[in-house]
Design an enzyme around this catalytic site. Structure first.
Site, PDB file in Angstrom:
ATOM      1  N   HIS A 138       0.639  -1.236   0.078  1.00 11.63           N
ATOM      2  CA  HIS A 138      -0.100   0.080   0.153  1.00 11.63           C
ATOM      3  C   HIS A 138       0.808   1.274  -0.052  1.00 11.63           C
ATOM      4  CE1 HIS A 138       0.566   1.999   4.059  1.00 11.63           C
ATOM      5  NE2 HIS A 138       0.655   0.738   4.457  1.00 11.63           N
ATOM      6  N   CYS A 139       0.354   2.316  -0.699  1.00 15.59           N
ATOM      7  CA  CYS A 139       0.953   3.671  -0.507  1.00 15.59           C
ATOM      8  C   CYS A 139      -0.379   4.717   0.475  1.00 15.59           C
ATOM      9  CB  CYS A 139       1.265   4.098  -1.884  1.00 15.59           C
ATOM     10  SG  CYS A 139       0.073   4.174  -3.101  1.00 15.59           S
ATOM     11  N   ASN A 140      -0.472   5.538  -0.108  1.00 16.82           N
ATOM     12  CA  ASN A 140      -1.443   6.593   0.502  1.00 16.82           C
ATOM     13  C   ASN A 140      -2.742   6.499  -0.195  1.00 16.82           C
ATOM     14  OD1 ASN A 140       1.409   8.042   0.757  1.00 16.82           O
ATOM     15  ND2 ASN A 140      -0.120   9.018   2.349  1.00 16.82           N
TER      16      ASN A 140
END
Length: 208
Positions: free
Chosen positions: A144-146
């Protein structure tokens, strides 16, 4: 005169008054002016379309390959959802997002800026190693990232390209079909296309 000299000799009296047009969330158009320290606003006739802030959590989890999941940061903070998908490892490539459950999951944090000038391929080796370790022990790793739009998908796309010899466009379209929000920034796309060429050269060398 040098640039620093220009700055040192610059006078605030040389500044010109300018007007700035802004649109409020409701669609009202205003013109803002600041003169001699005073700030004024005046409405403009007519109304444009407003905008709505996206405050709804994104809990979509995409299984890209067995043991390989993709999401936004919202999923990484939802313990029930992580357990529901049998997550064991989490690769966090966001910026400013802490790992919420360090006693529950195996984490790796690689802060990547979502900027076109960021060389995304420079992070591949350490990210891919973590993904391999998780999947080799039959774990399930969440990337995941943002927002789950650019950085995390780019890592996942590069990983699949490396493992399967697939071209960028094919993997990109596959992910878009699973998660329509996927959209690596232009710099990441260029890097992934160059990475595709590198992989082809690698495979050709092995065949020789």
């Amino acid at each position: 005169m040098s640039f620093l000299g220009d700055i040192a000799s610059f006078s605030r009296t040389s500044l010109k008054t300018v007007e700035t047009q802004v649109t409020t969330p409701a669609g009202q158009v205003l013109v803002e002016t600041r003169v001699d320290g005073s700030f004024t606003q005046r409405p403009v006739e007519g109304k444009s379309l407003g905008f709505v802030g996206d405050v709804k959590p994104d809990f979509q989890v995409v299984e890209v390959r067995p043991g390989l999941l993709l999401s936004s940061q919202d999923v990484a903070t939802n313990l029930d959802l992580l357990n529901q998908h049998c997550v064991t490892h989490i690769l966090n490539v966001a910026t400013g997002i802490s790992n919420v459950f360090p006693d529950t999951f195996v984490y790796k944090t690689v802060e990547i800026l979502d900027l076109p000038e960021t060389e995304i391929t420079g992070y591949f080796e350490e990210c891919f190693q973590f993904l391999d370790v998780a999947r080799d022990i039959k774990g399930t790793v969440l990337v995941h990232c943002n927002a789950g739009v650019s950085r995390a998908p780019s890592i996942v796309i590069g990983y699949i390209m490396s493992k399967e010899g697939a071209c960028f466009e094919a993997v990109y379209q596959e992910l878009r079909g699973l998660r329509p929000a996927v959209g690596p920034n232009d710099g990441f796309r260029r890097s992934l296309l160059k990475y595709e060429a590198t992989l082809k050269n690698r495979d050709n060398d092995r065949e020789v």
